[in-house]
Design a protein around this motif. Structure first.
Motif, PDB file in Angstrom:
ATOM      1  N   ILE A  65       0.824  -1.215   0.000  1.00 31.32           N
ATOM      2  CA  ILE A  65       0.000   0.000   0.000  1.00 31.32           C
ATOM      3  C   ILE A  65       0.861   1.269   0.000  1.00 31.32           C
ATOM      4  CG2 ILE A  65      -1.716   1.330   1.286  1.00 31.32           C
ATOM      5  CD1 ILE A  65      -2.809  -1.091  -0.238  1.00 31.32           C
ATOM      6  N   PRO A  66       1.857   1.398   0.894  1.00 29.98           N
ATOM      7  CA  PRO A  66       2.739   2.569   0.780  1.00 29.98           C
ATOM      8  C   PRO A  66       3.493   2.616  -0.550  1.00 29.98           C
ATOM      9  CG  PRO A  66       2.961   1.545   2.933  1.00 29.98           C
ATOM     10  CD  PRO A  66       2.151   0.608   2.097  1.00 29.98           C
ATOM     11  N   LEU A  67       3.897   1.449  -1.052  1.00 30.18           N
ATOM     12  CA  LEU A  67       4.572   1.411  -2.345  1.00 30.18           C
ATOM     13  C   LEU A  67       3.640   1.874  -3.461  1.00 30.18           C
ATOM     14  CD1 LEU A  67       7.050   0.615  -4.045  1.00 30.18           C
ATOM     15  CD2 LEU A  67       6.064  -1.680  -4.217  1.00 30.18           C
ATOM     16  N   GLY A  68       2.377   1.419  -3.406  1.00 36.67           N
ATOM     17  CA  GLY A  68       1.402   1.815  -4.423  1.00 36.67           C
ATOM     18  C   GLY A  68       1.134   3.307  -4.420  1.00 36.67           C
ATOM     19  N   ALA A  69       1.147   3.917  -3.238  1.00 38.94           N
ATOM     20  CA  ALA A  69       0.939   5.370  -3.147  1.00 38.94           C
ATOM     21  C   ALA A  69       2.057   6.147  -3.813  1.00 38.94           C
ATOM     22  CB  ALA A  69       0.825   5.784  -1.673  1.00 38.94           C
ATOM     23  N   THR A  70       3.173   5.476  -4.081  1.00 34.52           N
ATOM     24  CA  THR A  70       4.319   6.123  -4.702  1.00 34.52           C
ATOM     25  C   THR A  70       4.443   5.812  -6.186  1.00 34.52           C
ATOM     26  OG1 THR A  70       5.499   5.980  -2.588  1.00 34.52           O
ATOM     27  CG2 THR A  70       6.824   6.419  -4.541  1.00 34.52           C
ATOM     28  N   VAL A  71       4.196   4.554  -6.581  1.00 35.74           N
ATOM     29  CA  VAL A  71       4.473   4.151  -7.974  1.00 35.74           C
ATOM     30  C   VAL A  71       3.247   3.716  -8.751  1.00 35.74           C
ATOM     31  CG1 VAL A  71       6.808   3.458  -7.347  1.00 35.74           C
ATOM     32  CG2 VAL A  71       4.983   1.746  -7.356  1.00 35.74           C
ATOM     33  N   ASN A  72       2.125   3.404  -8.103  1.00 34.38           N
ATOM     34  CA  ASN A  72       0.930   2.952  -8.814  1.00 34.38           C
ATOM     35  C   ASN A  72       0.061   4.168  -9.142  1.00 34.38           C
ATOM     36  OD1 ASN A  72      -0.992   1.185  -9.929  1.00 34.38           O
ATOM     37  ND2 ASN A  72      -2.126   1.144  -8.005  1.00 34.38           N
ATOM     38  N   MET A  73       0.275   4.769 -10.315  1.00 32.53           N
ATOM     39  CA  MET A  73      -0.326   6.060 -10.645  1.00 32.53           C
ATOM     40  C   MET A  73      -1.058   6.013 -11.983  1.00 32.53           C
ATOM     41  SD  MET A  73       0.287   8.268  -8.225  1.00 32.53           S
ATOM     42  CE  MET A  73       1.287   8.356  -6.736  1.00 32.53           C
ATOM     43  N   ALA A  74      -2.089   5.186 -12.068  1.00 29.54           N
ATOM     44  CA  ALA A  74      -2.852   5.085 -13.313  1.00 29.54           C
ATOM     45  C   ALA A  74      -3.506   6.419 -13.664  1.00 29.54           C
ATOM     46  CB  ALA A  74      -3.915   3.992 -13.182  1.00 29.54           C
ATOM     47  N   GLY A  75      -4.082   7.090 -12.685  1.00 27.09           N
ATOM     48  CA  GLY A  75      -4.719   8.375 -12.925  1.00 27.09           C
ATOM     49  C   GLY A  75      -3.727   9.424 -13.392  1.00 27.09           C
ATOM     50  N   ALA A  76      -2.522   9.403 -12.821  1.00 23.71           N
ATOM     51  CA  ALA A  76      -1.489  10.348 -13.237  1.00 23.71           C
ATOM     52  C   ALA A  76      -1.069  10.094 -14.681  1.00 23.71           C
ATOM     53  CB  ALA A  76      -0.277  10.242 -12.312  1.00 23.71           C
ATOM     54  N   ALA A  77      -0.982   8.824 -15.082  1.00 19.61           N
ATOM     55  CA  ALA A  77      -0.618   8.493 -16.465  1.00 19.61           C
ATOM     56  C   ALA A  77      -1.658   9.035 -17.441  1.00 19.61           C
ATOM     57  CB  ALA A  77      -0.481   6.977 -16.614  1.00 19.61           C
TER      58      ALA A  77
END
Length: 419
Positions: free
Chosen positions: A289-301
Motif C-alpha cells: 500500500i505505501p509502495l502503491g501510493a508512490t508508484v501505482n499512478m494510473a490516474g497520473a498516467a
C-alpha cells in the motif's frame, strides 16, 4: 445534551456519508455567504497539513515494522503486485492516448508561464529518482520524499529482522500508535472537506470548470473506463472470477475518501484498514500500500497523456502510432515518478510535451490549465490511484491463495491415488 455520546456517535459513524454532508455544507456556505466560504479555507488547510505531516512518518514506521517482523517463510506476493502496478499504469496511459485521439480537446494556451523547474527528459526523471533513494532519511521524511522513505524503511526493516523480540514489539507498538493518530485525523475529514469545497466554490465558482468541460469529460471518462473496464479485466485475468464485487468495494471504501483528500499518501491509513477488513496478509499490504501510493499512478498516467495531447491538438502537431506508443511509455515512467500528493502529476506534463518539441514555457502553460481544472481532475485521479492500490494487492493475494489451494488439492488427490 450528552456531548460525549454525540462525539462517540460521530467518531463511529459512516465516514463517507459525513464527507458527503461536509461537501454539501461547503457548497451551501460558499453560495450563501462567499466571505465565510473563503474563511472556511483554514479548515481544509489544517486537515490537509495534518495528513501530510503524519503520512511520511506512518509510511516509514509501517514498512520498517512490517519487514522487521516478517517471518522468513512468509509469502508477500510483492513481485506479482509490482507487475500489476506497472501493467495497470501502462494500460491507463494507453487509454488516455486513445481517448485523446477519439475525443480531441483543445486548450487556451494564454496562461503565464510558471517559474517551476520540471524534469526535461526521462534521464532526468531517473536521475532524480536515484537521488531521492539516497536522500538523508530525516530530510526525506521532512520533505515527503516517499521514494527515499521507502528505501530507508526497507533497508532498516531488513537489517532489524535479526533484532530481538523486544525491539520488534516496540517498533510495532509505535507503528500502531501512529496509525491511531492518523485514524483520528481522518475522522475530521468532513470538516476538512467543508473547508476545501467552500474555498474552491467561493473563489472560482463553477465558471473555471465550464470552459474546460470537454477536457474534463475526456479525463474523467478515461479514468472511469480504467476503473470499471480495464482494471476489472486485469483482475479477472489474475483471479479468474467475477472482479466487480471487489472493484466496487475498493471504489466505495477507498476511492471516495481519496477523491476528497486528493492525496494517495494521505489515504494510506484508509487503504490499510480496508486491506485489514478484506482479510489480506498484513506482511503484504503493509508494504504494497505505501509502495502503491508512490508508484501505482494510473490516474497520473492518464492526466499526463491527455493534457499533453490536448496541447498537441491545439498546435496542430501530427502524431503517428509509434510516437503515441512512446508517449504511453513516457507517461507511465513519469507517473511512477509523480508524488502522491495533490497535483503531483502536473509537473510531469512538460516531460511528455518535450516529445513533440514544445518549449518549456509552452508546456508550463499546459500545467497551468491542469491547475485550473484540478478541483475535479486531481480528485478523480487520486480516487483511481488509491483504490487501485487495494484492488491489485487483493487480486495478488487471492491469486496466491488459489494457487496454494490448488496445490493442496493436487497433493490430496495424489495421496488418495497412492492409497
Amino acid at each position: 445534551m450528552d456531548f460525549k455520546a454525540l462525539f462517540t456517535r460521530i467518531m463511529n459513524g459512516n465516514i463517507v456519508l459525513q464527507i458527503l454532508c461536509g461537501m454539501a455544507a461547503g457548497i451551501f456556505l460558499a453560495l450563501a455567504w462567499p466571505e465565510a466560504g473563503k474563511a472556511a479555507a483554514i479548515l481544509g488547510s489544517l486537515f490537509v497539513s495534518s495528513l501530510k505531516a503524519v503520512a511520511p512518518v506512518l509510511v516509514f514506521l509501517l514498512v520498517c515494522s512490517s519487514l522487521a517482523g516478517k517471518k522468513q517463510d512468509s509469502q508477500t506476493n510483492m513481485r506479482a503486485i509490482v507487475l500489476l502496478y506497472l501493467l495497470g499504469t501502462f494500460a491507463a496511459a494507453v487509454v488516455g492516448v486513445l481517448a485523446s485521439f477519439l475525443f480531441p480537446s483543445k486548450l487556451l494556451l494564454v496562461a503565464a508561464a510558471g517559474s517551476t523547474n520540471p524534469p526535461g527528459g526521462i534521464g532526468e526523471v531517473l536521475k532524480s529518482l536515484v537521488f531521492q533513494i539516497f536522500s538523508n532519511p530525516v530530510k526525506a521524511i521532512a520533505e515527503g520524499n516517499y521514494i527515499g522513505i521507502l528505501a530507508w524503511a526497507v533497508a532498516l526493516g531488513i537489517t532489524l529482522q535479526r533484532a530481538g523480540d523486544t525491539t520488534k514489539a516496540l517498533m510495532n507498538d509505535v507503528a500502531e500508535g501512529t496509525s491511531k493518530i492518523v485514524q483520528i485525523v481522518i475522522r475530521f475529514a468532513p470538516l476538512g472537506v467543508l473547508g476545501l469545497v467552500a474555498e474552491s466554490v467561493a473563489t472560482t465558482g463553477f465558471a473555471s470548470l465550464l470552459s474546460y468541460s470537454h477536457l474534463l469529460l475526456v479525463l474523467v471518462g478515461a479514468m472511469l473506463f480504467v476503473a470499471l473496464v480495464v482494471n476489472p479485466l486485469i483482475v479477472f485475468l489474475t483471479i479468474r472470477r467475477n472482479p466487480y464485487p471487489l472493484v466496487f468495494t475498493c471504489l466505495r471504501e477507498s476511492g471516495i475518501t481519496a477523491f476528497f483528500t486528493r492525496s494517495s499518501a494521505a489515504n494510506i491509513p484508509v487503504n490499510m484498514n480496508l486491506c485489514r477488513k478484506l482479510g489480506l496478509h498484513e506482511d503484504t499490504y503493509s508494504v504494497s500500500i505505501p509502495l502503491g501510493a508512490t508508484v501505482n499512478m494510473a490516474g497520473a498516467a492518464i492526466t499526463i497523456s491527455v493534457l499533453s495531447l490536448a496541447a498537441v491538438h491545439t498546435l496542430g502537431i501530427p502524431v503517428d502510432i509509434p510516437t503515441a506508443l512512446l508517449l504511453s511509455v513516457v507517461s507511465t515512467i513519469g507517473a511512477c515518478g509523480a508524488s502522491g500528493v495533490a497535483g503531483g502529476s502536473l509537473l510531469l506534463i512538460p516531460l511528455a510535451c518535450s516529445l513533440f518539441g514544445m518549449s518549456n514555457d509552452l508546456a508550463m502553460q499546459v500545467v497551468a490549465v491542469g491547475f485550473i481544472i484540478g478541483v475535479v481532475q486531481d480528485s478523480a485521479e487520486t480516487a483511481l490511484n488509491s483504490s487501485t492500490d487495494v484492488l491489485f494487492t487483493a487480486a495478488a493475494c487471492i491469486a496466491a491463495e488459489q494457487v496454494d489451494e490448488s496445490v493442496d488439492d493436487d497433493e490430496g488427490e495424489f495421496a488418495r491415488e497412492s492409497a
